[in-house]
Design a protein around this motif. Structure first.
Motif, PDB file in Angstrom:
ATOM      1  N   LEU A   1       0.845  -1.194   0.000  1.00 52.29           N
ATOM      2  CA  LEU A   1       0.000   0.000   0.000  1.00 52.29           C
ATOM      3  C   LEU A   1       0.878   1.241   0.000  1.00 52.29           C
ATOM      4  O   LEU A   1       0.730   2.124  -0.832  1.00 52.29           O
ATOM      5  CB  LEU A   1      -0.875  -0.030   1.259  1.00 52.29           C
TER       6      LEU A   1
ATOM      7  N   GLU B   1      -5.973   5.400  13.933  1.00 55.37           N
ATOM      8  CA  GLU B   1      -6.670   5.783  12.704  1.00 55.37           C
ATOM      9  C   GLU B   1      -6.173   4.938  11.528  1.00 55.37           C
ATOM     10  O   GLU B   1      -6.941   4.538  10.663  1.00 55.37           O
ATOM     11  CB  GLU B   1      -6.450   7.269  12.411  1.00 55.37           C
TER      12      GLU B   1
ATOM     13  N   VAL C   1      -7.917   1.635  11.568  1.00 51.45           N
ATOM     14  CA  VAL C   1      -9.288   1.639  11.054  1.00 51.45           C
ATOM     15  C   VAL C   1      -9.286   1.538   9.528  1.00 51.45           C
ATOM     16  O   VAL C   1     -10.112   0.852   8.936  1.00 51.45           O
ATOM     17  CB  VAL C   1     -10.026   2.907  11.533  1.00 51.45           C
ATOM     18  N   ILE C   2      -8.318   2.204   8.902  1.00 52.09           N
ATOM     19  CA  ILE C   2      -8.264   2.165   7.431  1.00 52.09           C
ATOM     20  C   ILE C   2      -7.768   0.805   6.952  1.00 52.09           C
ATOM     21  O   ILE C   2      -8.295   0.247   5.986  1.00 52.09           O
ATOM     22  CB  ILE C   2      -7.401   3.328   6.914  1.00 52.09           C
TER      23      ILE C   2
ATOM     24  N   ALA D   1     -10.661  -1.359   7.121  1.00 49.34           N
ATOM     25  CA  ALA D   1     -11.629  -1.059   6.056  1.00 49.34           C
ATOM     26  C   ALA D   1     -11.205  -1.715   4.744  1.00 49.34           C
ATOM     27  O   ALA D   1     -12.057  -2.197   3.982  1.00 49.34           O
ATOM     28  CB  ALA D   1     -11.755   0.453   5.871  1.00 49.34           C
ATOM     29  N   ILE D   2      -9.902  -1.755   4.492  1.00 48.25           N
ATOM     30  CA  ILE D   2      -9.423  -2.403   3.266  1.00 48.25           C
ATOM     31  C   ILE D   2      -9.658  -3.916   3.351  1.00 48.25           C
ATOM     32  O   ILE D   2     -10.138  -4.537   2.402  1.00 48.25           O
ATOM     33  CB  ILE D   2      -7.931  -2.079   3.034  1.00 48.25           C
TER      34      ILE D   2
ATOM     35  N   GLU E   1     -13.277  -4.683   2.746  1.00 48.73           N
ATOM     36  CA  GLU E   1     -13.631  -4.484   1.339  1.00 48.73           C
ATOM     37  C   GLU E   1     -13.184  -5.690   0.509  1.00 48.73           C
ATOM     38  O   GLU E   1     -13.910  -6.127  -0.390  1.00 48.73           O
ATOM     39  CB  GLU E   1     -12.991  -3.196   0.817  1.00 48.73           C
TER      40      GLU E   1
ATOM     41  N   GLU F   1     -15.766  -8.285   1.088  1.00 47.86           N
ATOM     42  CA  GLU F   1     -17.095  -7.973   0.548  1.00 47.86           C
ATOM     43  C   GLU F   1     -17.131  -7.853  -0.962  1.00 47.86           C
ATOM     44  O   GLU F   1     -18.151  -8.158  -1.581  1.00 47.86           O
ATOM     45  CB  GLU F   1     -17.607  -6.671   1.183  1.00 47.86           C
TER      46      GLU F   1
ATOM     47  N   HIS G   1     -12.146  -6.029  -3.796  1.00 43.63           N
ATOM     48  CA  HIS G   1     -11.313  -4.854  -4.067  1.00 43.63           C
ATOM     49  C   HIS G   1     -10.529  -4.513  -2.810  1.00 43.63           C
ATOM     50  O   HIS G   1     -11.035  -4.711  -1.718  1.00 43.63           O
ATOM     51  CB  HIS G   1     -12.177  -3.650  -4.452  1.00 43.63           C
ATOM     52  N   PRO G   2      -9.328  -3.963  -2.908  1.00 40.71           N
ATOM     53  CA  PRO G   2      -8.564  -3.705  -4.132  1.00 40.71           C
ATOM     54  C   PRO G   2      -7.957  -4.958  -4.757  1.00 40.71           C
ATOM     55  O   PRO G   2      -7.365  -4.849  -5.814  1.00 40.71           O
ATOM     56  CB  PRO G   2      -7.461  -2.749  -3.652  1.00 40.71           C
TER      57      PRO G   2
ATOM     58  N   GLY H   1     -20.887   0.288   5.329  1.00 47.44           N
ATOM     59  CA  GLY H   1     -21.087  -1.154   5.463  1.00 47.44           C
ATOM     60  C   GLY H   1     -22.494  -1.604   5.127  1.00 47.44           C
ATOM     61  O   GLY H   1     -22.799  -2.795   5.225  1.00 47.44           O
TER      62      GLY H   1
ATOM     63  N   LEU I   1      -9.831   1.257  -3.157  1.00 42.52           N
ATOM     64  CA  LEU I   1      -9.159   0.918  -1.908  1.00 42.52           C
ATOM     65  C   LEU I   1     -10.165   0.327  -0.929  1.00 42.52           C
ATOM     66  O   LEU I   1      -9.981  -0.766  -0.401  1.00 42.52           O
ATOM     67  CB  LEU I   1      -8.541   2.185  -1.323  1.00 42.52           C
ATOM     68  N   SER I   2     -11.231   1.069  -0.662  1.00 46.67           N
ATOM     69  CA  SER I   2     -12.280   0.581   0.234  1.00 46.67           C
ATOM     70  C   SER I   2     -13.463   1.530   0.194  1.00 46.67           C
ATOM     71  O   SER I   2     -13.295   2.741   0.064  1.00 46.67           O
ATOM     72  CB  SER I   2     -11.755   0.455   1.667  1.00 46.67           C
ATOM     73  N   SER I   3     -14.656   0.972   0.296  1.00 46.94           N
ATOM     74  CA  SER I   3     -15.854   1.797   0.407  1.00 46.94           C
ATOM     75  C   SER I   3     -16.288   1.892   1.867  1.00 46.94           C
ATOM     76  O   SER I   3     -17.378   2.332   2.172  1.00 46.94           O
ATOM     77  CB  SER I   3     -16.984   1.196  -0.433  1.00 46.94           C
ATOM     78  N   LEU I   4     -15.394   1.443   2.753  1.00 44.95           N
ATOM     79  CA  LEU I   4     -15.761   1.342   4.173  1.00 44.95           C
ATOM     80  C   LEU I   4     -14.881   2.236   5.035  1.00 44.95           C
ATOM     81  O   LEU I   4     -14.618   1.947   6.199  1.00 44.95           O
ATOM     82  CB  LEU I   4     -15.625  -0.120   4.630  1.00 44.95           C
ATOM     83  N   ILE I   5     -14.437   3.357   4.423  1.00 42.91           N
ATOM     84  CA  ILE I   5     -13.507   4.238   5.132  1.00 42.91           C
ATOM     85  C   ILE I   5     -14.232   5.025   6.232  1.00 42.91           C
ATOM     86  O   ILE I   5     -15.256   5.659   6.003  1.00 42.91           O
ATOM     87  CB  ILE I   5     -12.868   5.235   4.140  1.00 42.91           C
ATOM     88  N   GLU I   6     -13.660   4.965   7.424  1.00 44.91           N
ATOM     89  CA  GLU I   6     -14.138   5.788   8.541  1.00 44.91           C
ATOM     90  C   GLU I   6     -12.905   6.401   9.190  1.00 44.91           C
ATOM     91  O   GLU I   6     -11.789   6.101   8.814  1.00 44.91           O
ATOM     92  CB  GLU I   6     -14.906   4.924   9.554  1.00 44.91           C
ATOM     93  N   GLY I   7     -13.122   7.239  10.166  1.00 43.69           N
ATOM     94  CA  GLY I   7     -11.992   7.819  10.882  1.00 43.69           C
ATOM     95  C   GLY I   7     -11.909   9.316  10.651  1.00 43.69           C
ATOM     96  O   GLY I   7     -12.667   9.890   9.887  1.00 43.69           O
TER      97      GLY I   7
ATOM     98  N   VAL J   1      -7.208  10.340   7.349  1.00 38.67           N
ATOM     99  CA  VAL J   1      -7.443   9.633   6.093  1.00 38.67           C
ATOM    100  C   VAL J   1      -6.674  10.324   4.968  1.00 38.67           C
ATOM    101  O   VAL J   1      -6.077   9.681   4.105  1.00 38.67           O
ATOM    102  CB  VAL J   1      -8.951   9.576   5.784  1.00 38.67           C
TER     103      VAL J   1
END
Lengths: 441, 441
Positions: free
Chosen positions: A296, A306, A309-310, A313-314, A317, A320, A323-324, B203, B296-302, B307
């Protein structure tokens, strides 16, 4: 926590570590064949030099010097390196000097003076090979006369307090030093100077690693005066210090050497090991284990929780949507995160990152993460980092540990200690910051 | 800022937006052929139903209803949707009721009561098609008797103050409502209920979007009592409220319907639009423009600014090493970040993210980022987001704007307004949270 996944993460991490072992890193970039010394893209004929000196400063410098001894053997005339106490190695021709880190001591001052004295005797017929690694700034303390050590320390303290950036602080410190900001190269001039760097700084800025003893300085005395005035400390630093900088700005003192300066004409600076090298090797290992692998970034900074969390999230994804990249997948990231300490607990940035990941990954059993420092020590703990997966949260609750409470208290060490999910490597002799590895099975 | 790159970013964003336009999103997932209604993977014969009702609640529900009218025409018997003031559309057969958002008003209470009354008349020969989107919770206010609206509001306020998680708050609110947590489906039972969701939650948790009116509830009255006791508010909520929950826990009141309940036997819940769909379409557009593209992700939080730093780190890595993919590259991320407000300025999470990116990207001219809300409004501003690139920092300094000061003051709107780098779309009729697009040229 799945034992197999955990073992794979360890294997991936150790593959990364091996690539940045100072000894092998130097050997990968420096080779001797028929009296031709190949250093990165450049080549030197040993016949051009009467003497070869080895010097260096930093925590990982002893194994770098060891590699140079293995390569050059008795072609080395003499050598002197400065390392942290207990970070030495028995060497044949290179003298190992030890000093205090991170707070400099008298041994450091004396060693630095000694090394500079030796280098000052170099001629154009000499080759100086330098090895620099993290910790090199503190291990090479020196002060430009007429300033003294106390004045320099007071100034640094004020700079830290007034909100100056690390770049601004470094500009001022370099100008007060004898060896930093290219001045070591200048001392060794007119010798040919080859410098090998093991980078412990995000982005590998050569002028920052060990304070760039052989690297052109981009700041001037005038810049330093401006910084002091900007932060209104010109009247608060010891009077001799501001006078010193004013005189420098007026051209009465010698500037640090700049890009294009003749002292750099015969010098080469080369990164032999960095975070990216560790990630690349770790990635190769992950691919061998069957994971679709992506690096990455080796330039990760920011608050550890933080970043966690990212990363989570990857991973989600990937599960689900593919991706990526599709599972089984490995995402590698590296750099150096920070922790804003609010609690009273024990931990390090890697363990804190893993703890935040454990919370973010709750209920995602297919995702496992390892975050660890390549130097083997994360914060003031005996662990390099920790493992977390989608079951860690549940496992913790079953043991009556509240992950959120532990995170609030910055107490990641005790959390993972109780869960048996600390990652311990012992000292690794190297440091290219941290490696974060996320596996999605 | 390079005009061509900026235009490409706009094009990529709008391609994403188009994919989640409520009307086209519904049409992509719902088709009618020869009296067979295809909804996602399922198929329904219209001959099985005597009447078809359409209902729904949420800010983006009018265009969803419009799509259903286009598809089903006069096969729709009747319909009633509740949308935010000024979010209606002229519809043929479906009545558009308007109410207040985000603070519910009397119109919302009456509309909700009216819709539930209508649905209560459904029989097993009826088909009810529901459209849910963001804002659905506030637009569908209702209270379980004997509780009243004031008691519910007081309880919510206490829950917010005591530190309960959003999940815990939702559990309690669902139990106090008439339509949420699967109760709308229960009201329409024994009709067949198809629900189409436009997701504005990271999510896509169906039970959270519009509070899941047709989705099995996972919490119980007993859970709610436990939550109140855990946060020591059982004696602080209005006495009637705690009594209500105690009675519920003792089995004296009807529970919210749970998974496996007969009311869900003939129901289908389908996401027709979400952040991922926007990213996928945006990615297709980026690929058409010649960018090697990764989601990268559609689940980004923070935290938004954190970010930003990571997005910047990925962009720099692409330039330095070609990882995680070679330039020209496009990295897409989505979700919903947060901003911890410390200053007095004006901005939104997307503009703050772009501002932090401008700082992190200083000196990296090949990297450009757009962060924007798909609803076209970022925070309390008339912008959807903002553009930032590796020159933004320098451009700002030239205009005497200090990016760090603006970030400290959470004043991203004024920063980008002065630079001419705001991104304005006007209202978009949809909302699938935010899209972040990073281009490396």
């Amino acid at each position: 926590m799945d034992e197999n996944t955990r073992k794979q993460l360890e294997k991936i991490f150790h593959a990364g570590l091996q690539a940045v072992d100072p000894e092998s890193a130097v050997k990968r970039h420096v080779q001797l064949t028929d009296r031709q010394l190949r250093v990165g893209e450049k080549s030197y004929s040993l016949d051009d030099f009467r003497r070869i000196f080895v010097t260096g400063v930093g925590k990982g410098t002893a194994p770098m010097a060891k590699a140079l001894e293995d390569i050059l053997g008795d072609r080395i005339t003499e050598g002197w390196i400065i390392v942290k106490y207990d970070h030495g190695l028995p060497l044949e021709r290179i003298r190992v000097l030890e000093a205090a880190h991170p707070v400099p001591d008298n041994a450091g001052l004396e060693s630095a003076r000694f090394v500079l004295q030796k280098l000052a005797e170099c001629t154009e017929n000499d080759l100086v090979i330098c090895a620099f690694s993290g910790g090199g700034s503190a291990l090479f303390p020196s002060v430009q006369p007429p300033l003294n050590f106390e004045e320099k320390q007071k100034t640094t303290k004020l700079l830290l307090e007034c909100g100056a950036t690390i770049n601004e602080i470094n500009s001022i410190r370099k100008h007060m030093s004898l060896g930093k900001g290219g001045r070591l190269a200048k001392t060794a001039y007119p010798a040919t100077v080859i410098s090998l760097f093991l980078s412990d700084v995000v982005g590998d800025p050569l002028d920052v690693i060990a304070s760039g003893p052989t690297v052109p300085d981009t700041s001037t005395f005038a810049d330093c005066v401006e910084i002091m005035e900007k932060f209104s400390i010109s009247q608060r630093v010891p009077p001799g210090v501001f006078r010193f900088f004013k005189e420098g700005a007026e051209g009465l003192l010698e500037e640090t050497p700049k890009a294009g300066d003749i002292v750099f004409q015969h010098s080469q600076n080369l990164i032999v090991g960095n975070n990216r090298a560790a990630l690349l090797a770790a990635g190769d290992q992950a691919a061998k284990l069957g994971y679709d692998t992506r690096i990455l970034s080796s330039l990760i900074e920011g608050e550890a929780r933080e970043v966690a969390v990212i990363m989570a999230a990857i991973g989600k994804e990937i599960i689900e949507s593919g991706h990526p990249l599709p599972a089984p997948a490995c995402i590698l990231a590296g750099g150096e995160t920070t922790v804003t300490i609010r609690g009273q607990g024990k931990g390090g940035r890697n363990q804190e990152l893993a703890l935040a990941a454990a919370i973010a990954l709750k209920g995602w059993p297919r995702i496992t993460l390892l975050s660890a420092g390549t130097d083997g020590s994360d914060g003031p703990t005996d662990a390099a980092g920790a493992f977390a997966d989608g079951n860690t949260f549940r496992d913790a609750l079953r043991m009556d540990l509240n992950p959120m409470q532990y995170l609030l208290n910055n107490d990641s060490y005790n959390f993972f200690d109780k869960l048996g999910q600390l990652f311990k490597t012992g000292p690794t002799r190297t440091n290219v910051m941290d490696v974060i590895c996320l596996l999605v099975t």
